[in-house]
Design a protein around this motif. Structure first.
Motif, PDB file in Angstrom:
ATOM      1  N   ASN A 136     -23.667   8.448  12.205  1.00 44.57           N
ATOM      2  CA  ASN A 136     -22.493   8.754  11.389  1.00 44.57           C
ATOM      3  C   ASN A 136     -22.812   8.492   9.917  1.00 44.57           C
ATOM      4  O   ASN A 136     -23.123   7.367   9.529  1.00 44.57           O
ATOM      5  CB  ASN A 136     -21.307   7.895  11.831  1.00 44.57           C
ATOM      6  CG  ASN A 136     -20.702   8.380  13.126  1.00 44.57           C
ATOM      7  OD1 ASN A 136     -20.009   9.397  13.153  1.00 44.57           O
ATOM      8  ND2 ASN A 136     -20.980   7.678  14.226  1.00 44.57           N
ATOM      9  N   ALA A 137     -22.723   9.541   9.131  1.00 43.70           N
ATOM     10  CA  ALA A 137     -22.916   9.434   7.688  1.00 43.70           C
ATOM     11  C   ALA A 137     -21.660   9.899   6.981  1.00 43.70           C
ATOM     12  O   ALA A 137     -21.704  10.419   5.874  1.00 43.70           O
ATOM     13  CB  ALA A 137     -24.119  10.256   7.247  1.00 43.70           C
ATOM     14  N   LEU A 138     -20.527   9.730   7.649  1.00 42.65           N
ATOM     15  CA  LEU A 138     -19.284  10.232   7.078  1.00 42.65           C
ATOM     16  C   LEU A 138     -18.490   9.122   6.399  1.00 42.65           C
ATOM     17  O   LEU A 138     -18.453   7.981   6.854  1.00 42.65           O
ATOM     18  CB  LEU A 138     -18.434  10.918   8.141  1.00 42.65           C
ATOM     19  CG  LEU A 138     -18.049  10.164   9.416  1.00 42.65           C
ATOM     20  CD1 LEU A 138     -16.811   9.303   9.206  1.00 42.65           C
ATOM     21  CD2 LEU A 138     -17.822  11.126  10.557  1.00 42.65           C
ATOM     22  N   THR A 139     -17.907   9.457   5.276  1.00 38.38           N
ATOM     23  CA  THR A 139     -16.934   8.609   4.599  1.00 38.38           C
ATOM     24  C   THR A 139     -15.704   9.470   4.333  1.00 38.38           C
ATOM     25  O   THR A 139     -15.687  10.668   4.612  1.00 38.38           O
ATOM     26  CB  THR A 139     -17.495   8.054   3.273  1.00 38.38           C
ATOM     27  OG1 THR A 139     -17.832   9.148   2.401  1.00 38.38           O
ATOM     28  CG2 THR A 139     -18.745   7.218   3.520  1.00 38.38           C
ATOM     29  N   PHE A 140     -14.664   8.852   3.794  1.00 41.19           N
ATOM     30  CA  PHE A 140     -13.405   9.565   3.587  1.00 41.19           C
ATOM     31  C   PHE A 140     -12.958   9.440   2.137  1.00 41.19           C
ATOM     32  O   PHE A 140     -12.992   8.363   1.545  1.00 41.19           O
ATOM     33  CB  PHE A 140     -12.302   8.994   4.482  1.00 41.19           C
ATOM     34  CG  PHE A 140     -12.609   9.072   5.950  1.00 41.19           C
ATOM     35  CD1 PHE A 140     -12.400  10.243   6.665  1.00 41.19           C
ATOM     36  CD2 PHE A 140     -13.137   7.974   6.616  1.00 41.19           C
ATOM     37  CE1 PHE A 140     -12.698  10.313   8.015  1.00 41.19           C
ATOM     38  CE2 PHE A 140     -13.440   8.034   7.971  1.00 41.19           C
ATOM     39  CZ  PHE A 140     -13.222   9.201   8.665  1.00 41.19           C
ATOM     40  N   GLY A 141     -12.554  10.570   1.565  1.00 45.34           N
ATOM     41  CA  GLY A 141     -11.918  10.569   0.262  1.00 45.34           C
ATOM     42  C   GLY A 141     -10.409  10.654   0.431  1.00 45.34           C
ATOM     43  O   GLY A 141      -9.914  11.244   1.399  1.00 45.34           O
ATOM     44  N   VAL A 142      -9.664  10.062  -0.498  1.00 44.59           N
ATOM     45  CA  VAL A 142      -8.202  10.015  -0.391  1.00 44.59           C
ATOM     46  C   VAL A 142      -7.561  10.378  -1.726  1.00 44.59           C
ATOM     47  O   VAL A 142      -7.901   9.799  -2.766  1.00 44.59           O
ATOM     48  CB  VAL A 142      -7.713   8.618   0.034  1.00 44.59           C
ATOM     49  CG1 VAL A 142      -6.186   8.579   0.104  1.00 44.59           C
ATOM     50  CG2 VAL A 142      -8.305   8.217   1.383  1.00 44.59           C
ATOM     51  N   ALA A 143      -6.651  11.340  -1.678  1.00 42.56           N
ATOM     52  CA  ALA A 143      -5.780  11.646  -2.814  1.00 42.56           C
ATOM     53  C   ALA A 143      -4.385  11.162  -2.463  1.00 42.56           C
ATOM     54  O   ALA A 143      -3.928  11.360  -1.332  1.00 42.56           O
ATOM     55  CB  ALA A 143      -5.769  13.142  -3.090  1.00 42.56           C
ATOM     56  N   ARG A 144      -3.704  10.524  -3.418  1.00 42.38           N
ATOM     57  CA  ARG A 144      -2.380   9.948  -3.146  1.00 42.38           C
ATOM     58  C   ARG A 144      -1.389  10.348  -4.228  1.00 42.38           C
ATOM     59  O   ARG A 144      -1.735  10.416  -5.408  1.00 42.38           O
ATOM     60  CB  ARG A 144      -2.459   8.420  -3.075  1.00 42.38           C
ATOM     61  CG  ARG A 144      -3.323   7.886  -1.969  1.00 42.38           C
ATOM     62  CD  ARG A 144      -3.203   6.375  -1.826  1.00 42.38           C
ATOM     63  NE  ARG A 144      -3.899   5.661  -2.890  1.00 42.38           N
ATOM     64  CZ  ARG A 144      -4.022   4.326  -2.940  1.00 42.38           C
ATOM     65  NH1 ARG A 144      -3.463   3.589  -2.002  1.00 42.38           N
ATOM     66  NH2 ARG A 144      -4.684   3.740  -3.913  1.00 42.38           N
ATOM     67  N   THR A 145      -0.162  10.587  -3.800  1.00 44.83           N
ATOM     68  CA  THR A 145       0.933  10.844  -4.731  1.00 44.83           C
ATOM     69  C   THR A 145       2.234  10.665  -3.967  1.00 44.83           C
ATOM     70  O   THR A 145       2.221  10.219  -2.818  1.00 44.83           O
ATOM     71  CB  THR A 145       0.810  12.261  -5.340  1.00 44.83           C
ATOM     72  OG1 THR A 145       1.811  12.435  -6.339  1.00 44.83           O
ATOM     73  CG2 THR A 145       0.977  13.344  -4.275  1.00 44.83           C
ATOM     74  N   THR A 146       3.352  10.992  -4.580  1.00 46.99           N
ATOM     75  CA  THR A 146       4.628  10.961  -3.860  1.00 46.99           C
ATOM     76  C   THR A 146       4.955  12.364  -3.360  1.00 46.99           C
ATOM     77  O   THR A 146       4.495  13.368  -3.922  1.00 46.99           O
ATOM     78  CB  THR A 146       5.773  10.472  -4.759  1.00 46.99           C
ATOM     79  OG1 THR A 146       5.940  11.394  -5.840  1.00 46.99           O
ATOM     80  CG2 THR A 146       5.481   9.078  -5.305  1.00 46.99           C
TER      81      THR A 146
END
Length: 438
Positions: free
Chosen positions: A309-319
């Motif tokens: 596993n070479a996966l990571t996660f990106g996250v965008a956040r808002t309302t």
């Protein structure tokens, strides 16, 4: 995309264990700190449809795949082992050579009966896979790979797999399956030699995260979600062809149109439509989370042949209010900023450090739209001797989804939502595309 009403029952033979075709080392191999996170304790399914080939009319695909598996397991011998849990819930592979689960089956159905466009959820997937699909977290002391080969009435066949996600990610699975095909075809060794090297994605001692990792932070008021365990869900796939993508691109400011990828464009559009369909309050935080492949990144480069596993996660956040009331370009900008964060040097190392400090938690799913982009993956390039598959990719979809390449340069997006939310999502997509066209 309309669903098919296809129904059939596969006649399965007795399951067997396929062991490596030659001797393999007996050893204990630790998984990396990215491998053994809690969210990956399940079996990910994949399914491949092949047409019959006149030149191979006498070849039994089940025997060919079985022999290819046995040969490939000599090189990928940890897959023939069993997971053990060490102190602190650390996972390691006991390389026992016991083998992988294998079933051959027959179905009185032709490939064309599955419909013009195959995508998840694949019709009757439960008949084409060994195990019922679930998010079961039991991965210890079990086979790490389940395989079913189903011969079809037309001379084609279906190759269904379920693999423990702790052991491999999608690129790793594809690399292994390509080796199965190569060795089944008579090659003496895989063209890409497998490399373990899991220590490259271990946490430092002591762990010292360099970045924030919101994917593992609890969402504020996580119980306030419109998607609850056990809720009734419906599945539908949405096809976005070049015309639809072009129309959406026209909604962006001129400065963004040429630089905005199809993934960004479609992710931003679907995130807004889905958030509005689920009816979150304007002040509720909502997230878009996407899978990032650490291969080829700066920092500690992974060697060719790495299949962990070479996966990571990106996250965008808002309302929800800002996302749904703002223009499409604003949603694109939020995702672009999230991509820039995960592109930083040694980001995967920082993820491993954070996972160990936090006790290998699950990533946050509350009010989160999770997408994996498969448009550039090689899932559809697995040749077992019958040419390229008609379809190769996920068998089912859940609340997480995929971008899947479609004929003619389009992208298919499977969606899974409660019935009323699906109605609103469909209406939002239509309205958004109409607004773009006008």
């Amino acid at each position: 995309m309309a669903a098919t009403s296809l129904a059939f029952v596969a006649r399965r033979g007795e399951p067997e264990l396929v062991a490596p075709a030659g001797p393999t080392p007996r050893e204990l191999k630790r998984l990396s700190d990215l491998d053994d996170q809690e969210s990956l304790r399940f079996y990910r399914s994949g399914i491949y449809f092949y047409r019959g080939c006149p030149s191979r009319a006498r070849a039994d695909p089940a025997r060919v795949v079985r022999d290819g598996l046995a040969a490939a397991l000599v090189h990928y011998y940890p897959i023939a082992g069993r997971l053990r849990e060490l102190p602190g819930r650390k996972l390691a592979v006991d390389c026992t050579g016991e083998g992988v689960w294998f079933v051959e089956a027959d179905a009185d159905v032709a490939l064309d009966e599955f419909g013009d466009t195959l995508c998840p959820p694949v019709p009757c997937a439960g008949q084409l896979l060994c195990l019922p699909e679930s998010n079961c977290a039991v991965v210890v002391d079990r086979p790490l790979l389940y395989v079913q080969v189903t011969r079809l009435r037309c001379g084609g066949f279906v190759f269904g797999i379920q693999v423990c996600h702790n052991l491999m990610d999608a690129p790793g699975v594809t690399q292994f399956l390509q080796a199965v095909g190569e060795l089944a075809g008579g090659m003496e060794a895989p063209s890409v030699r497998p490399v373990w090297a899991r220590e490259l994605l271990d946490a430092r001692d002591p762990p010292c995260p360099s970045y924030q990792h919101p994917e593992y932070e609890l969402a504020a008021d996580a119980a306030n979600d419109r998607l609850r365990p056990g809720a009734e869900l419906v599945h539908r796939a949405f096809l976005f062809g070049p015309k639809e993508l072009s129309s959406l691109r026209d909604q962006l400011p001129p400065r963004m149109r040429l630089r905005c990828s199809r993934f960004l464009l479609l992710s931003a559009f679907a995130w807004r439509c889905r958030t509005a369909a689920l009816g979150y309050a304007p002040g509720d935080e909502v997230r878009f989370m996407f899978v990032v492949n650490a291969r080829g990144k700066r920092g500690r480069p992974l060697p060719e042949g790495f299949y962990g596993n070479a996966l990571t996660f990106g996250v965008a956040r808002t309302t929800a209010g800002e996302l749904c009331s703002g223009p499409l370009g604003r949603a694109v900008e939020l995702i672009v900023a999230a991509m820039a964060r995960v592109a930083a040097d040694n980001y995967a190392q920082s993820v491993a450090d954070a996972l160990v400090l936090l006790g290998r938690p699950r990533f946050t799913t509350a009010r989160t739209y999770l997408v994996t982009d498969l448009t550039k993956a090689n899932l559809h390039n697995v040749d077992l001797g019958w040419g390229l598959p008609v379809y190769g990719g996920p068998a089912t979809t859940t609340l997480a989804t995929f971008h899947i390449p479609a004929a003619g340069g389009g992208i298919t997006v499977p969606m899974c939502l409660p019935p009323r939310a699906m109605e609103r999502f469909t209406a939002n997509v239509r309205a958004g595309l109409s607004e773009a066209s006008s």
